[in-house]
Scaffold this active site. Sequence first.
Site, PDB file in Angstrom:
ATOM      1  N   LEU A 108       0.852  -1.183   0.000  1.00 18.39           N
ATOM      2  CA  LEU A 108       0.000   0.000   0.000  1.00 18.39           C
ATOM      3  C   LEU A 108       0.891   1.237   0.000  1.00 18.39           C
ATOM      4  CD1 LEU A 108      -2.937   1.018   0.132  1.00 18.39           C
ATOM      5  CD2 LEU A 108      -2.683   1.106   2.614  1.00 18.39           C
ATOM      6  N   ASP A 109       0.943   1.923  -1.130  1.00 22.91           N
ATOM      7  CA  ASP A 109       1.864   3.040  -1.323  1.00 22.91           C
ATOM      8  C   ASP A 109       1.068   4.343  -1.361  1.00 22.91           C
ATOM      9  OD1 ASP A 109       3.900   4.733  -1.926  1.00 22.91           O
ATOM     10  OD2 ASP A 109       4.292   3.960  -3.932  1.00 22.91           O
TER      11      ASP A 109
END
Length: 307
Positions: free
Chosen positions: A181-182
Site C-alpha cells: 500500500l503506497d
Amino acid sequence: MTIYLDVIWFLNFCIDFLLLWLTAVILKRNISKKRLTLGAFLGSLYVLFLFLDAAILYHPILKFIYSVFIVITTFGYKRFGYFVQGLFMFYFSTFITGGGILGIHYFLKSDAEIMNGVIKTQSSGMGDPISWLFVILMIPVMLYFTKRRVDQIEVRKLRYDQIMNFELKIDSITLKGIGLLDSGNQLHDPISKNPVMILDMTVFSDQVPEAVVRQAENLESIGELMDEPNPWQDRMRIIPYRAVGSNNQFLTGCKADSLNVWENGVKYETSNVIVGLSFTNISGEGEYNAILHPKMLSNAKVTSTAS
C-alpha cells in the site's frame, strides 16, 4: 608502567557520551547535550572506582545499579516502561558496539606464525589485549554501523506494516499475491477516474492471456496488434503517467471485476479498480508483487473480519 588516569577517564567519557547519544537516536528521544554530558560523566567515573581496592565494585549487581543511575540521569524517569526501554537500549548499544569491536579485532588478529616451515601458535590464556588506538578508531565505525542497521530495520518494519494479501479477479482469472500500500501512488484512469494499482507482470504474465501480454508489452505498436483476438479487448486502457526525472509515459491497464484486500484480518472488497500492467520488477527482494492505491481501501467496503 605509567598509567595516565586522566587520559583513560577522558576516553571512557567520550565513549559513554557516544553510547548514550546512540541510545537517544535509536529511541528518537530529544535529549539535551547537558544531560548527555552529565550521564557520560557519571558513567566515566566508574573507571576511577576500578582503581580502588574493593572487590564489591566488580559485582554484576552493583554494575547494574550503576547503569540504572546513568540512564535516569541522562533520560530522566517519566514512567517505568519509558525507563526500562532506555535501560535495555543502552545495554543493546553497549553490547553491540563492544562486541563488534572484539569481533573485528579477533578477525584481523592471528596468533599463528610460520617458523622453518612449521606453524607455531601462541596463546597467553588471557586473550589478546586490544589497543586503545584500535578502540578509538573503531568506536565511531561501530556506532555508524549500528545506527544504519537500526534505521534499515525500522524501514523494513514500516514496509511490512503496509504489506497485505490481495485477490484480483479479471474475467475468469483469479490472481493472488502480496501488495504494498503506497501512499505515493496517485495514479488514476483519466476517463473513469478510478484508482490504478500496479501489477508486476514478471510474476503474473504466465497467468494472463498471451494476447493481452503482447499488447501490454508492445505498447508502441499496439495499433498493429489491435486486430489480434484479445479476450480482454473491452477492458483495455491506456494510462498516462509521469515518473520522477522522466517525461510523460504510458502504461497499459485493464478493468478488473473485483479486488479483495486483507489487512490485519479485515477483508476489504472493491470493484472500482484499474490494473496497470508493468513489466518491470517492482520489488527487487520479492517482498511484494503489486503496488496498491490508497483509495482502494478508503473506498472499499468491509466484507468480513477475523474472529
